[in-house]
Design a protein around this motif. Structure first.
Motif, PDB file in Angstrom:
ATOM      1  N   GLN A   1       0.851  -1.204   0.000  1.00  0.00           N
ATOM      2  CA  GLN A   1       0.000   0.000   0.000  1.00  0.00           C
ATOM      3  C   GLN A   1       0.881   1.247   0.000  1.00  0.00           C
ATOM      4  OE1 GLN A   1      -3.523  -0.699   0.199  1.00  0.00           O
ATOM      5  NE2 GLN A   1      -3.685   1.372  -0.564  1.00  0.00           N
ATOM      6  N   ALA A   2       1.947   1.237   0.797  1.00  0.00           N
ATOM      7  CA  ALA A   2       2.859   2.378   0.878  1.00  0.00           C
ATOM      8  C   ALA A   2       3.606   2.592  -0.439  1.00  0.00           C
ATOM      9  CB  ALA A   2       3.853   2.172   2.017  1.00  0.00           C
ATOM     10  N   ALA A   3       3.816   1.520  -1.194  1.00  0.00           N
ATOM     11  CA  ALA A   3       4.560   1.613  -2.457  1.00  0.00           C
ATOM     12  C   ALA A   3       3.686   2.083  -3.619  1.00  0.00           C
ATOM     13  CB  ALA A   3       5.179   0.256  -2.797  1.00  0.00           C
ATOM     14  N   LEU A   4       2.370   2.091  -3.437  1.00  0.00           N
ATOM     15  CA  LEU A   4       1.463   2.446  -4.534  1.00  0.00           C
ATOM     16  C   LEU A   4       1.748   3.820  -5.125  1.00  0.00           C
ATOM     17  CD1 LEU A   4      -2.039   1.137  -3.414  1.00  0.00           C
ATOM     18  CD2 LEU A   4      -0.454   0.116  -5.055  1.00  0.00           C
ATOM     19  N   VAL A   5       2.137   4.762  -4.292  1.00  0.00           N
ATOM     20  CA  VAL A   5       2.388   6.132  -4.757  1.00  0.00           C
ATOM     21  C   VAL A   5       3.442   6.155  -5.866  1.00  0.00           C
ATOM     22  CG1 VAL A   5       4.125   6.709  -3.012  1.00  0.00           C
ATOM     23  CG2 VAL A   5       2.706   8.498  -3.991  1.00  0.00           C
ATOM     24  N   ASN A   6       4.373   5.204  -5.845  1.00  0.00           N
ATOM     25  CA  ASN A   6       5.432   5.146  -6.855  1.00  0.00           C
ATOM     26  C   ASN A   6       4.988   4.462  -8.146  1.00  0.00           C
ATOM     27  OD1 ASN A   6       7.229   6.246  -4.961  1.00  0.00           O
ATOM     28  ND2 ASN A   6       7.652   4.229  -4.132  1.00  0.00           N
ATOM     29  N   LEU A   7       3.797   3.888  -8.136  1.00  0.00           N
ATOM     30  CA  LEU A   7       3.378   3.072  -9.275  1.00  0.00           C
ATOM     31  C   LEU A   7       2.393   3.761 -10.214  1.00  0.00           C
ATOM     32  CD1 LEU A   7       2.987  -0.353  -7.456  1.00  0.00           C
ATOM     33  CD2 LEU A   7       4.973   0.559  -8.666  1.00  0.00           C
TER      34      LEU A   7
END
Length: 97
Positions: free
Chosen positions: A8-14
């Motif tokens: 969830q925290a990595a979504l911003v980079n995707l």
């Protein structure tokens, strides 16, 4: 930290990936990221058609997110198995790392 929270925290980079990616962690579950829209969405939907499926252990996915696992070496040594678009997998790994 739980895997769902980490992804969830990595979504911003995707955002801008423009694809649906599935992480298959065997007995630990399946997570699907729909990054076709501006705001990527994480789900446990294993029925959605994915452009790319990445089979990886939970331990290795944690290492990948932490930058402790080289994605190319992991792929070469079979720690990561990719079905579908290898190009999308590479974009995803670059975005996570």
């Amino acid at each position: 930290m739980m895997m769902e929270t980490r992804l969830q925290a990595a979504l911003v980079n995707l955002s801008g990936l423009g694809a649906v990616v599935r992480f298959d962690m065997g007995d630990d579950g399946i997570y699907t990221i729909d990054a076709r829209a501006a705001q990527p969405v994480l789900s446990t939907d294993s029925d959605a058609t994915a452009d790319c499926t990445i089979r990886i252990s939970t331990e290795n996915l944690n290492k990948l997110i932490d930058g402790q696992l080289d994605p190319m070496l992991a792929y070469t040594f079979g720690k990561i198995k990719v079905s579908g678009s290898l190009g999308i997998a590479m974009k995803l790994v670059n975005a996570l790392g």
